[in-house]
Design an enzyme around this catalytic site. Structure first.
Site, short mmCIF file in Angstrom:
data_model
loop_
_atom_site.label_atom_id
_atom_site.label_comp_id
_atom_site.label_asym_id
_atom_site.label_seq_id
_atom_site.Cartn_x
_atom_site.Cartn_y
_atom_site.Cartn_z
N SER A 39 0.80 -1.22 0.00
CA SER A 39 0.00 0.00 0.00
C SER A 39 0.84 1.27 0.00
O SER A 39 0.34 2.34 -0.34
CB SER A 39 -0.94 0.00 1.20
OG SER A 39 -0.21 -0.16 2.39
N ASP A 317 -3.55 8.33 7.44
CA ASP A 317 -4.40 7.44 8.22
C ASP A 317 -3.52 6.80 9.29
O ASP A 317 -2.40 7.26 9.51
CB ASP A 317 -5.15 6.43 7.32
CG ASP A 317 -4.24 5.44 6.61
OD1 ASP A 317 -3.06 5.33 6.99
OD2 ASP A 317 -4.73 4.76 5.68
N HIS A 320 -0.43 5.10 7.17
CA HIS A 320 0.19 5.63 5.95
C HIS A 320 0.47 7.12 6.10
O HIS A 320 -0.33 7.84 6.68
CB HIS A 320 -0.70 5.41 4.74
CG HIS A 320 -1.01 3.98 4.48
ND1 HIS A 320 -2.19 3.38 4.82
CD2 HIS A 320 -0.26 3.02 3.91
CE1 HIS A 320 -2.16 2.11 4.48
NE2 HIS A 320 -1.00 1.86 3.93
C1 NAG Z 1 -2.74 -0.42 6.83
O1 NAG Z 1 -3.71 -0.05 5.89
C2 NAG Z 1 -3.73 -0.80 4.72
C3 NAG Z 1 -4.81 -0.25 3.87
O2 NAG Z 1 -6.05 -0.20 4.55
C4 NAG Z 1 -3.94 -2.27 5.00
O3 NAG Z 1 -3.73 -2.99 3.84
C5 NAG Z 1 -2.99 -2.73 6.04
O4 NAG Z 1 -3.38 -4.00 6.41
C6 NAG Z 1 -3.03 -1.81 7.25
N1 NAG Z 1 -2.11 -2.21 8.25
C7 NAG Z 1 -2.47 -2.90 9.31
C8 NAG Z 1 -1.46 -3.10 10.34
O5 NAG Z 1 -3.59 -3.34 9.45
#
Ligand code: NAG
Ligand code: NAG
Ligand code: NAG
Ligand code: NAG
Ligand code: NAG
Ligand code: NAG
Length: 376
Positions: A39, A317, A320
């Site tokens: 991502s 977020d 990110h």
């Molecule tokens: C962070 O966000 C992305 C996109 O929503 C997701 O793919 C990823 O699993 C997330 N990280 C965690 C630790 O959940």
């Protein structure tokens, strides 16, 4: 002798023409960039995938000219900005939608929740692991071969491209540190796990090399324990930081190891995502909270209004970074003189080293043309 000189002159002129075309009048410093990752680099590959790791809705993309695209940030990703600095007019298109794009300039295979390991990200649904990204690249290579008139010509062309690989975060976030879904933490110590990841990554790099890749930019992991999602009571989650640092250190050694292999003419650089050069950036007043309101996985909640002063936030977020922060990172990776930031050189030096080698060749040829074929 006369005949030989003429051949050299012809070669020389051909070379100068090519040199000018590529570097002087050309728009970008490299002809093409292929992007592999998660991502942090995704630009829309998950949009039509059965996963909940998506970002093609507001407020994602609020500061991006095209609005929400599937980028996991308010604006551009770090690699978006790097390609702009390199002189690309358009962003590298996602593999999921290359229609209307020039694939000779590169393709972005990166996909949210993806990891080096095939199973990584399964907890979020369908996912495009590094191995699958490589398979997608082979599809593109076939298309490039038919455009350029054969695989040999395609490989020659592809050897000039940059291959940016920024992957591994999810092998920790969405695998090793999710024991309720994955057993890896009961099988491997952090050191063994990092080793296993590096081995699998190496196989994929070999696969890339088999289809023409020669110039690799490998990014280390960020401080995963310090993303807002993992901060609690104001403290980073240190086990995650130390486990991911092991991976980054091994990745850096891999770069050394592969660069020292005299048998391959491939070249590698390492980008340090936790470098002090980035951490010391000024003007970021909010470093531990997300700009947008967060859902279950730390993602922005659809259509919820984000913070206004996004330029002051490190995080968009809960996991990110913002466009503002990505500018800092991209600039450091491109042009830092900080020894910790890039190894053994920065991206600018990396893409310019061939130009330098070639212009030294020209200088040598002009000053002493006889020397180059004196032995014949
Ligand atoms: C962070 O966000 C992305 C996109 O929503 C997701 O793919 C990823 O699993 C997330 N990280 C965690 C630790 O959940
Ligand atoms: C695919 O990319 C083209 C060109 O960038 C764009 O105009 C189009 O909207 C995209 N289609 C989808 C389904 O995203
Ligand atoms: C956070 O701090 C409070 C008070 O010091 C403590 O009770 C709580 O267990 C801490 N939470 C975590 C996740 O460490
Ligand atoms: C690679 O070469 C560099 C420079 O010559 C040296 O410092 C380093 O120890 C070597 N690394 C490996 C893994 O062989
Ligand atoms: C990255 O930089 C930081 C700070 O300068 C340093 O502590 C860390 O060891 C570096 N990471 C690697 C893998 O070299
Ligand atoms: C790179 O750094 C040099 C010296 O610090 C600076 O003059 C130049 O403008 C920088 N270039 C870019 C593209 O940031």
């Amino acid at each position: 002798m006369y005949y030989e000189s003429k051949i050299w002159l012809a070669l020389f002129l051909l070379f100068v023409a090519n040199y000018n075309q590529n570097y002087v009048h050309g728009e970008s410093k490299v002809p093409c960039v292929f992007i592999f990752g998660d991502s942090l680099s995704d630009s829309g590959n998950n949009n039509n995938l059965a996963t909940n790791a998506k970002s093609n809705f507001k407020p994602y993309g609020i500061d991006f000219p095209a609005g929400p695209t599937g980028r996991f940030t308010n604006g551009r990703t770090t690699i978006d900005i790097i390609t702009q600095i390199l002189g690309f007019e358009n962003f590298i298109p996602p593999f999921a939608n290359t229609s209307g794009s020039d694939i000779l300039k590169g393709v972005n295979y990166a996909a949210g929740a993806a990891g080096i390991r095939e199973e990584t990200g399964r907890n979020r649904g369908a996912h495009i692991s590094l191995g699958l990204q490589l398979e997608n690249h082979r599809v593109i290579v076939t298309q490039i071969a038919s455009k350029l008139g054969g695989i040999k010509k395609a490989k020659e062309y592809l050897s000039k491209c940059l291959y940016y690989v920024n992957i591994g975060s999810n092998d920790y976030l969405n695998n090793y540190f999710l024991p309720e879904y994955y057993s890896t933490s009961t099988i491997y110590t952090p050191n063994q796990y990092a080793e296993a990841l590096i081995q699998e990554l190496t196989l994929n790099l070999q696969g890339l090399q088999d289809v023409g890749a020669r110039k690799y930019v490998l990014a280390g992991l960020g401080s995963l324990g310090c993303i807002p999602l993992r901060i609690s009571n104001g403290s980073c989650f240190e086990p995650l930081n130390s486990a991911s640092l092991i991976f980054s250190e091994k990745l850096k050694s891999l770069v050394d190891h592969l660069n020292n292999k005299t048998s391959s003419n491939s070249k590698f650089i390492f980008l340090n995502s936790t470098t002090n050069a980035v951490i010391d950036a000024k003007g970021f007043t909010v470093t531990t909270d997300a700009c947008c309101a967060s859902g279950l996985y730390g993602e922005c909640i659809r259509d919820r209004r984000p913070c206004a002063n996004r330029r002051e936030y490190v995080f968009w977020d809960e996991n990110h970074t913002t466009d503002a922060w990505n500018i800092v990172t991209a600039t450091v990776f491109y042009n830092s003189s900080y020894p910790d930031s890039t190894y053994p050189m920065n991206i600018k030096q990396f893409v310019e080293q061939d130009i330098k080698m070639e212009s030294e060749f020209i200088k040598e040829f002009i000053s002493e043309p006889g020397r180059l074929y004196a032995d014949e």
